[in-house]
Structures are given as C-alpha cells and as structure tokens.
Scaffold this active site. Structure first.
Site, PDB file in Angstrom:
ATOM      1  N   HIS A  78       0.824  -1.216   0.000  1.00  0.00           N
ATOM      2  CA  HIS A  78       0.000   0.000   0.000  1.00  0.00           C
ATOM      3  C   HIS A  78       0.860   1.270   0.000  1.00  0.00           C
ATOM      4  O   HIS A  78       0.499   2.285   0.595  1.00  0.00           O
ATOM      5  CB  HIS A  78      -0.967   0.015   1.188  1.00  0.00           C
ATOM      6  CG  HIS A  78      -1.955  -1.101   1.182  1.00  0.00           C
ATOM      7  ND1 HIS A  78      -3.144  -1.053   0.489  1.00  0.00           N
ATOM      8  CD2 HIS A  78      -1.916  -2.327   1.759  1.00  0.00           C
ATOM      9  CE1 HIS A  78      -3.811  -2.186   0.646  1.00  0.00           C
ATOM     10  NE2 HIS A  78      -3.085  -2.983   1.416  1.00  0.00           N
ATOM     11  N   ASN A 151     -10.284  -3.287   1.923  1.00  0.00           N
ATOM     12  CA  ASN A 151      -9.935  -3.255   0.504  1.00  0.00           C
ATOM     13  C   ASN A 151     -11.185  -3.022  -0.327  1.00  0.00           C
ATOM     14  O   ASN A 151     -12.299  -3.004   0.198  1.00  0.00           O
ATOM     15  CB  ASN A 151      -9.288  -4.583   0.072  1.00  0.00           C
ATOM     16  CG  ASN A 151      -7.898  -4.773   0.640  1.00  0.00           C
ATOM     17  OD1 ASN A 151      -7.147  -3.826   0.816  1.00  0.00           O
ATOM     18  ND2 ASN A 151      -7.550  -6.023   0.927  1.00  0.00           N
ATOM     19  N   TYR A 369       0.500  -5.020  12.402  1.00  0.00           N
ATOM     20  CA  TYR A 369       0.473  -3.616  12.005  1.00  0.00           C
ATOM     21  C   TYR A 369       1.268  -2.707  12.928  1.00  0.00           C
ATOM     22  O   TYR A 369       1.856  -1.717  12.488  1.00  0.00           O
ATOM     23  CB  TYR A 369      -0.975  -3.132  11.902  1.00  0.00           C
ATOM     24  CG  TYR A 369      -1.639  -3.469  10.585  1.00  0.00           C
ATOM     25  CD1 TYR A 369      -2.187  -2.481   9.785  1.00  0.00           C
ATOM     26  CD2 TYR A 369      -1.720  -4.784  10.135  1.00  0.00           C
ATOM     27  CE1 TYR A 369      -2.795  -2.777   8.576  1.00  0.00           C
ATOM     28  CE2 TYR A 369      -2.318  -5.092   8.936  1.00  0.00           C
ATOM     29  CZ  TYR A 369      -2.854  -4.091   8.155  1.00  0.00           C
ATOM     30  OH  TYR A 369      -3.443  -4.400   6.962  1.00  0.00           O
TER      31      TYR A 369
END
Length: 697
Positions: A78, A151, A369
C-alpha cells in the site's frame, strides 16, 4: 496428509486443503532466523482448528516481524496512496447492536481520514495498475480511534497470516531482476497462486474489472474479515462491513488502463482532488451484514463456507446489507506527507462496541500492524503525529522514545501509585474496553480448520454472477497475465484450477494460451458446489449509477465550433452534474462561431479520450479537416469507439470519424448526432449507461 494433483504436479495437502511442501533430497529444511526447524509453514499456532492464534507463536512473530521491516521508508504494501478528510454521519442509533460511539446517536458526525491505495506498486507506480485497492478509514470517535482497514474486494488471497510474507514476496518484483513493477504478470506470482488453491476465489476477483476501477469514488470498500459488534449488555453479533458508493460502480477496460497509465499516471489522485475541489464530494454508505454465531455454524453445513475464512463472502442474498450511515469526503489534505504519507492504520485499533473474531488472518494482522508503523514512522510515538492522534481526551503513562512530542506531567509515570489527583489516570471498568468473553477450547496445534477447505465454490459463484462482457474481461485478464509467465507448467497448473471454477472459462484461457492439451482438473479438497446461485451484488455492471453525475466528458473542439451546440453541451453537463473538459489543437483555446473565446483544458496530445467517460466531437468543417491529419485526434476518436464509449458528434466531424476508421456503417446507437441544443441533454441521458456494450468489438 493426502496427495492432490494440479495439472501434472502432485502436491501434498492437509485436511484443511492447504498445500504442504516438505524438505527432502532436493530441498533444505526451512528454519527460523535462529536456526530452529519449521514443521508447518502454512498455519499459525491456534487453540483448536477454529480457535484464536496463540501469542506464543514465535515463528509467526518472527516471520511477520521481519517482513514488516523489509522496506524503508515507504510502506511494504500500500505504498502508493491518496487521502482525504471528511465525516461519517450515522442514520439511526444502533445501540441494540453495539456500544460503538459512531453508531450511538442519530445524525452524529464522526470525523474521518480515508486513504485509498494500491497494494503491490511502489510510491512512484501508476494509479491504474491492475491491483487490489486499499480502502482504509480512521474514525476519530469520542471514545478513541477506530481503524477499519479494508480493501475494494471483500475476500483475500490467503486464510492464515503466516502466508502473508510469501504472498507479497511472490507478487512484488522478482528479487533478482527487480521487475515487473506494480504487476502480477510474472512467474513468481502465478507459481505461488497455482500452488495455493485457497487463492482461487481471489484470483477471479483480481482478474475482474474490480482491480482497474475508474475512480476511488466509484468503487466499493469492504472490511474483509468478520468482526463482532458488542452492545452495552455485552451481547455480541457477528458483522461484515461494506462501503457502497452512492454514485454507483464503474471500472475502465484493460486497454484503457494501459493508455491511462501512460497519459496520466496520477489519474485517480487527480480525480479525487478535482471532485472535492468542485464540491462534488465523494460519498459512500456504510452497510452492515449482521448474523449470529448459530447462523455462522449453520452455514458451514448448508453452504460450505466458514465466516472465519477471509477467502469467503457472506452472499448479500443470504444476509442483505443494512445501510446505517454515510461517509462524505469534503476536505483535501493540506500537506500530502504530513497526513497521507504519515497516517498509520492498525487493524487492532478498535473502540468499545467493536471486537474481533478468530479469523486467523485478522489475528495475524492485529499482531503485525504495530510493528509496521513503528518501523516506518521511526519509533513508538507515531500516535503523536496529528493525523494519528485521537481527537478525544487521552491519558497514559507512555513516555520518552524517539520523537516524543509529549510526556507525562509531574512525578507520576507508573500505576498503581500512592499519589493524588493531577496527571494520574486510572483504569475504568465501566467505560473501558471489554473483550467478549468467548469460551475457547482445543488442542494447541498448527492446523487449518477443515471448514476452510472449499476453495472453488464461491469462485464459481462469482464467475457466474458476471455479465457476459465481464466474463470475457476475466478470461482476457487471465490470458494476459499467464502469457507473461515463462514456465508452461505454471500456466497449465492455473488452468487446472480454473476447470474447478468453470469449464468454459478454463477452455477459453487454455485456447488463448494455446495449451497443447487440457490438464485434468486440479484435485479439490472439497468438490465445487453447483447449488450456489448467481449474486447480482458481485457484478460491477449490474450496480452502475443512476445518473452521469461525477463523470467527465471530453469535448474535442476547434476554432469555429458551433456556439449553440457548445453552450448546450455545457448546460447539459452542469444540469447532470458532469465535468466537461475542452480539448483543442492548442492549449490556448478556441474561438467559437459567435466570436467567444474559450480556454482549453487540454491540448489534443495531452487529453486522450481514455481520460474521459464519454466524448463529444465538435470541430468546425475546417477544423475537422485539420484534425484528421493529426494522429492524436484520430486516436482520440478510434479509442473512444473501441472502448465502447458514448460519442456525441456534430455533422462537421464526419471526416474525422471516417479517418479514424469509424465509417458511416459503423455509426450505432452509441453515437449521437448533435443537430440541435436539445440533443445535448439526450446525449447525457444515454451516457448514464456508461458504455454502449452492444457495439461490435
């Protein structure tokens, strides 16, 4: 463990359906970075087959930790993104379902930051690459930040997060040659896909037009995973999140995408910026699919899918999407780096009222993350950056570290303590976050649930839900991608999987690849179900707009353009809410038949028709003679016709049409002659269909 055959390759497979390749004479033993042999590289350590991932899984931790730190300074995935600010407005209180703050009051507006992105390319790659689009929303709620990190496709390639580094390694440029950039049309990617039958459903989605959207504004968003909503009583409901664009779905076709990337690699960025600048604010409605644990258990038996499996959807015909609020993007960022580049999304950022399920991909993302953002933004204080900071009051004892912008005030920096009021926050059992007390049991093991083993049924459902045009695009996309694969065995292996999806699709791809012989269907861990019905919600063309609002018309004009026709087109576009660009031989503009000067938005070789949703050809007689000598002008017309766009034309444009290969016999109902001012409005109404699909290829 059983052997399964994919084309001519025999692959060991477990009851969960995943591929296991083991060490032997020709392959070394896979180890951790500490040299510890890895027994299972396909599954994270879980408590029971459908249970949560164990925190002690040091192999998962090491693999994902190293993957998260592979790139500096851009995101590993991304990397190319574009963002905007706005708000989420709730329609009605949802307190029966959830205590989450954004859903607590009718009309409540929660500030948001949204970042759209491509997955595979670097920061400098083109916008309209064939790729999944990230759709990440940060809600600045009164109870803290909630990140819905999704997404534009509702499913994913893999079922377990332990495979994510392998997926991205395979999709990225091959490491010895460092190409291709922002493309999956190469051996490594399709080798991986052909050995991962669980990815077949996603393969159908990524080969569809979903991965070449016309605009961020005209694509759906999905939370992908199954989450939990929790109300004030502690009662939980399973949920899937959907973003539905209010202006309908729209994609480009592949030939357009290739040309757009050359003409304007910032096509999606420019589109979002311009829409907000003009006050045509992008809007989506947030939809919820809610269901119970009992529903989820029953569907495993009735329909063969497990809601904990991120490669599966819950069909909208089974659980309709309830639209509960709208997302509006009405502010552009003030500085791209400060906000869009530094915004940090983490799936584990939830607020009271939102909880997780045992989806092993989601659990791995929650683990991953924080590492990613810590590495990318230089340390643990990335929450001090304004775009990442909560907008509600926050108090803790976190201190120091790289680039700390604030620290605890006074002597207290630990808890519990003996000191009095001041900066001395304490836990709050009433308002604090509480996880749903789900009971879990099972042997601690690296295992894939057998409820994840149906790899083809929903892929078939997706394919049969498409219109004939969309099915053709899918077959052509598979053909293009696999034609770039140098290893024939990989091509054959992918076709063997497609045979389990749809025989017609597989045969078309095989014929277009000129395979010498058809492989046998890949051995399936579960047979493909034939009873799953088509779902209109899965088609782009069945979910288009009701107007031409927000789209863009490119008008090719010259000196002497009919003033009345041009004025009528301008008025019709304004009425419809459509943007209009004037494209001229010179960027200085043109003078119309009434003597009025009009500035041009683009010079003809800088404004090809691929940048527009429909075109108008309004040259004067003399202008058409000049234009037909210009290759860019001929391409403008030929591409618009080939891409099945609606074309308005003045009679004076006929020589240009003919020179571009559009002879009178080719003129169809998608070509509208503008004879009077009233015809401009009729043209815009026809454009609502977006393309004239009946035009012969």
């Amino acid at each position: 463990m059983t052997d399964r055959t994919f084309a001519e390759d025999t692959v060991p497979s477990a009851p969960g359906g995943e591929t296991h390749q083991t060490a032997g004479k020709d392959h070394e033993t896979l180890t951790t970075a500490q040299g510890v042999a890895v027994a299972d590289d396909q599954n994270s350590l879980k408590v029971g087959p459908r249970g949560p991932v164990a925190l002690e899984d040091f192999q998962l931790r090491e693999k994902i930790f190293h993957f998260d730190h592979e790139r500096i300074p851009e995101r590993v995935v991304h990397a190319r993104g574009y963002g905007a600010r706005g708000y989420f407005e709730n329609y009605e209180p949802l307190t029966d379902l959830t205590a989450a703050d954004p859903f607590s009051e009718k009309g409540l507006k929660t500030p948001v930051f949204v970042r759209f992105s491509t997955v595979a390319g670097n920061k400098g790659s083109a916008d309209v690459a064939r790729d999944v689009r990230g759709f990440a929303v940060k809600f600045y709620t009164r109870a803290g930040n909630w990140d819905l990190v999704g997404n534009n496709i509702p499913v994913f390639f893999i079922q377990d997060a332990v495979k994510f580094p392998d997926l991205i390694h395979a999709a990225k440029p091959e490491p010895d040659r460092a190409y291709p950039q922002a493309q999956t049309a190469h051996d490594n990617f399709w080798d991986f896909m052909s050995l991962m039958p669980e990815a077949t459903h996603m393969a159908l989605w990524i080969m569809s037009d979903r991965t070449i959207p016309r605009s961020f504004r005209f694509m759906e968003g999905f939370g992908v995973h199954t989450f939990r909503l929790v109300n004030a009583k502690g009662e939980s409901t399973l949920v899937k999140f959907h973003w539905k664009p209010k202006q309908g779905l729209q994609s480009v076709v592949w030939n357009e995408a290739v040309k757009i990337n050359g003409a304007d690699p910032d096509f999606h960025r420019r589109d979002l910026w311009a829409a907000i600048e003009q006050g045509d604010y992008p809007e989506w409605e947030l939809g919820l699919q809610t269901f119970t644990d009992a529903d989820a258990d029953r569907w495993i038996e009735e329909y063969g899918f497990d809601v904990l499996d991120a490669t599966k959807i819950v069909p909208e015909e089974l659980v309709p999407v309830r639209r509960v609020g709208k997302l509006v993007l009405n502010e552009r960022v003030e500085n791209f780096f400060a906000e869009t580049e530094q915004v940090a999304f983490c799936t584990q950022n939830v607020v009271p009222g939102i909880d997780f399920t045992n989806d092993p991909l989601l659990q791995g993302r929650n683990f991953s993350y924080l590492d990613t953002q810590t590495k990318r933004l230089g340390g643990p204080n990335f929450t001090h950056i304004p775009v990442n900071a909560p907008k509600c009051p926050f108090h803790n004892f976190q201190q120091d570290g790289h680039m700390a912008m604030h620290n605890p005030v006074g002597r207290v920096n630990y808890e519990p303590n003996s000191w009095g009021p001041g900066h001395n926050p304490k836990e709050n059992p009433e308002a604090g976050y509480q996880s749903v007390p789900v009971k879990e049991s099972g042997a601690k093991a690296r295992v894939r649930s057998e409820t994840f083993a149906d790899h083809y049924s929903q892929a078939r459902q997706f394919y049969i839900s498409q219109t004939p045009e969309e099915q053709t695009h899918i077959a052509d996309a598979f053909t293009f991608e696999l034609s770039k694969v140098e290893t024939p065995a990989i091509r054959k292996r992918m076709v063997s999987h497609l045979l389990n999806v749809d025989e017609g699709l597989a045969k078309t791809v095989a014929k277009q690849l000129r395979l010498e012989e058809m492989p046998a269907p890949a051995d399936a861990a579960r047979p493909t179900r034939q009873d799953l019905k088509p779902s209109d919600a899965l088609s782009i063309l069945k979910n288009g707009p009701n107007s031409f609002q927000g789209r863009k018309v490119g008008a090719l004009v010259t000196d002497g353009v009919d003033a009345d026709l041009l004025a009528a087109l301008m008025k019709a576009c304004k009425t419809e809410g459509t943007m209009l660009d004037l494209i001229a031989p010179q960027v200085g503009g043109v003078t119309d038949s009434a003597g009025t000067h009009h500035d041009a938005d683009e010079k003809i070789d800088g404004g090809p028709s691929v940048l527009y949703d429909a075109v108008a050809l309004l040259p004067s007689m003399d202008g058409a003679v000049d234009l037909k000598k210009m290759p860019p002008a001929r391409d403008f017309v030929a591409d618009a016709f080939a891409h099945k766009k609606f074309i308005a034309y003045a009679k004076a444009a006929m020589p240009l049409l003919g020179k571009a290969g559009v002879v009178p016999d080719d003129i169809d109902d998608g070509c509208i002659e503008l004879k009077t001012a009233a015809d401009a409005g009729a043209f815009l109404k026809k454009c609502r269909a977006l393309r004239f699909w009946d035009r012969a290829a």
